[in-house]
Design an enzyme around this catalytic site. Sequence first.
Site, PDB file in Angstrom:
ATOM      1  N   ALA A   1      11.420 -27.549 -23.037  1.00 54.96           N
ATOM      2  CA  ALA A   1      10.348 -28.194 -23.808  1.00 54.96           C
ATOM      3  C   ALA A   1      10.939 -28.822 -25.067  1.00 54.96           C
ATOM      4  O   ALA A   1      11.768 -28.223 -25.749  1.00 54.96           O
ATOM      5  CB  ALA A   1       9.275 -27.172 -24.165  1.00 54.96           C
TER       6      ALA A   1
ATOM      7  N   GLY B   1       6.986 -29.876 -28.843  1.00 54.80           N
ATOM      8  CA  GLY B   1       6.546 -28.790 -29.687  1.00 54.80           C
ATOM      9  C   GLY B   1       5.256 -28.138 -29.261  1.00 54.80           C
ATOM     10  O   GLY B   1       4.861 -28.177 -28.090  1.00 54.80           O
TER      11      GLY B   1
ATOM     12  N   GLU C   1       2.169 -36.815 -31.834  1.00 54.52           N
ATOM     13  CA  GLU C   1       2.324 -37.164 -30.416  1.00 54.52           C
ATOM     14  C   GLU C   1       1.077 -37.894 -29.933  1.00 54.52           C
ATOM     15  O   GLU C   1       0.045 -37.931 -30.618  1.00 54.52           O
ATOM     16  CB  GLU C   1       2.606 -35.901 -29.569  1.00 54.52           C
TER      17      GLU C   1
ATOM     18  N   HIS D   1       4.980 -37.744 -16.900  1.00 52.76           N
ATOM     19  CA  HIS D   1       5.384 -38.074 -18.272  1.00 52.76           C
ATOM     20  C   HIS D   1       5.935 -39.495 -18.251  1.00 52.76           C
ATOM     21  O   HIS D   1       6.748 -39.839 -17.381  1.00 52.76           O
ATOM     22  CB  HIS D   1       6.457 -37.093 -18.753  1.00 52.76           C
TER      23      HIS D   1
ATOM     24  N   ARG E   1      -1.050 -39.934 -21.980  1.00 50.80           N
ATOM     25  CA  ARG E   1       0.041 -40.079 -21.000  1.00 50.80           C
ATOM     26  C   ARG E   1      -0.350 -40.785 -19.720  1.00 50.80           C
ATOM     27  O   ARG E   1       0.451 -41.505 -19.131  1.00 50.80           O
ATOM     28  CB  ARG E   1       0.553 -38.690 -20.621  1.00 50.80           C
TER      29      ARG E   1
ATOM     30  N   HIS F   1       5.589 -34.140 -14.343  1.00 54.35           N
ATOM     31  CA  HIS F   1       5.905 -33.361 -15.546  1.00 54.35           C
ATOM     32  C   HIS F   1       5.114 -32.065 -15.649  1.00 54.35           C
ATOM     33  O   HIS F   1       5.647 -31.052 -16.100  1.00 54.35           O
ATOM     34  CB  HIS F   1       5.610 -34.238 -16.756  1.00 54.35           C
TER      35      HIS F   1
ATOM     36  N   GLU G   1       1.526 -22.193 -17.109  1.00 50.11           N
ATOM     37  CA  GLU G   1       1.301 -23.420 -16.336  1.00 50.11           C
ATOM     38  C   GLU G   1       0.825 -23.148 -14.916  1.00 50.11           C
ATOM     39  O   GLU G   1       0.249 -24.024 -14.265  1.00 50.11           O
ATOM     40  CB  GLU G   1       2.595 -24.264 -16.322  1.00 50.11           C
TER      41      GLU G   1
ATOM     42  N   ARG H   1      -3.738 -33.410 -19.538  1.00 47.19           N
ATOM     43  CA  ARG H   1      -3.351 -32.549 -20.667  1.00 47.19           C
ATOM     44  C   ARG H   1      -2.871 -33.381 -21.838  1.00 47.19           C
ATOM     45  O   ARG H   1      -2.012 -34.254 -21.681  1.00 47.19           O
ATOM     46  CB  ARG H   1      -2.237 -31.601 -20.228  1.00 47.19           C
TER      47      ARG H   1
END
Length: 562
Positions: free
Chosen positions: A60, A63, A143, A265, A311, A372, A396, A407
């Site tokens: 990861a 963060g 982000e 991703h 995303r 991802h 997950e 997400r």
Amino acid sequence: MSPRTNLAPRRMIPGSTRKFDILVIGSGAAGLTLALRAAPFASVGLLSKSSLEQGATFYAQGGIAAVLDDSDSLESHVEDTITVGGGLCHREMVEHVVGNSAAAVRWLVEQGVPFSTLPGATVRRGGSNDADIDLSSLHLAQEGAHSHRRIIHATDATGKAVFQTLHRRANENPTIHFMEGCTALDLVVHEPGGGASRRCSGVYVLDDATRRVSAIEARFVVLATGGASKAYLYTTNPDSASGDGIAMAWRAGCRVANMEFNQFHPTCLFHPHARSFLITEAMRGEGARLELPDGARFMEQFDSRGELASRDVVARAIDHETKRLGEDCVYLNIAHRPAELVRERFPNIHRRCLELGIDITRERIPVVPAAHYTCGGVMVNRDGETDIENLYAVGETTFSGLHGANRIASNSLSECFVIAFSAADSIGRKIGDTDFAGPAPGWPDSRAESGDDILISHNWDELRRCMWDYVGIVRSDGRLRRAERRLEMLREEIHEHFQSYRISRDMLELRNLALVAGLIVRSAGLRKESRGLHFNLDHPNLLPEAADTVLAPPEHADLLEF
Ligand code: FAD
Ligand code: SIN
């Protein structure tokens, strides 16, 4: 950046100790957190199928999302999560995770995780009194789709810092016992009869070194096995992400939900020698631009938030542009920012790209979308309880309702910690009244002959290519039907192989992936709309009512044999 930890595990062969109060399957953020939280009141066995660090957690980058800044608010984090989730987030779960994320960060600081701070600031950490820890000195990153800076990080290698710290803590703890190189194969479920609930009482485990299967008994079993992104040919995930927990829970009778929502991703490095290397979204948070080969920017044409759109939007835009131009990749460019900032903020990406001949302070980074994150999974409540008594799931591998149809960045790690806290508390409340259920029946392991490795590796390849080609970023009814047919055939071959030959980890993972791919395609076929991460050319619109796709094993018996 992060302190060196002694990664040598205390290895315990299954069979030498066969009973734990709690057996946790998985040594990522979710499994380690649960183990540490439960260790004061229980003996904990912690299984990992390869080396302990081989989970998504270690890789990861960006963060952990949490509200720490006075100008930010829990309401804002909740609303951002729900907006990205496309109408399918469960508000009470979002509020639970978002509301407890700062406490999780505080606990991590207390464990000693070396998060990045504001220039010149320090955070007291490592066993200090909770109340003394001042989180306001932590640096907050930006982000996609977050309306505030709220990502707590350890430069661009947050997962490594978290893993190494929690692993060190767990290693110091005498009640936590690691079992590395041990693959959980199936759950032991007791059928008490007389109307009593089915209860999980242990796990069958393959010792990779001896290829022997034995059972480990436990009062409680926790699935913390991570996601299933290995179902796709191109992924940011490590090899461990083969959906084992989802497959084991399904075979044991648990419902799964929203398996069609596979997150791609947008920015995985496109390089022949580094297929799975992620370029963190936080780089776009620091101003990196997406460009076509000729240098033109394109994100504004797709979304007014540009590079910081969610995303699903960014990945689809890249997919659209590469297909339109017949190009292999697009480019991420941060060379306009000061070189020193880039080197300090993204030291690991800078170093890795330099090894591959790309100086990101001067040159553009070739990127493509890659699988991802698995938004769906084993259905759990806020305590991580599944449909089977004494079987918990965290991280997950679960569907908790937090992520909905998509997400938002950096909410996954928050979920791992917060639900692991709740699950440990829940087990703590029950453990006094829970006995061992008795030894499991022996595993019928009479198969002596080794399987054909070529058949296994070709099946792997075929499966992952099929998922990439037909069940990827853009889907259609025809593509899904084709995938369903191909996967059915593959499942038959894999099943035959599994029945006939001696078990290996490769074979187990393939068997699990084939099942999970089946669950993904089945769920995608049932959703007659485009929502969040699921985009179907034949159903491009949203249905007026948002509903989860819940699959129950008895209604999909064809997917049960695996
Ligand atoms: P994992 O960390 O994947 O651990 C799973 C564990 O289960 C492993 O130890 C594995 O060996 C074990 N296991 C699996 N099957 C078996 C079996 N059958 N028997 C025994 N053991 C088994 N999320 C964020 O919130 N922020 C980020 O910055 C971020 N960056 C990411 C970057 C990358 C490259 C990737 C791949 C993901 C990222 N994510 C991020 C997602 C996040 O890292 C994961 O969702 C999270 O770490 C999952 O943790 P976990 O504990 O559930 O599973
Ligand atoms: C990233 O660093 O871009 C990954 C963050 C995430 O998956 O949440």
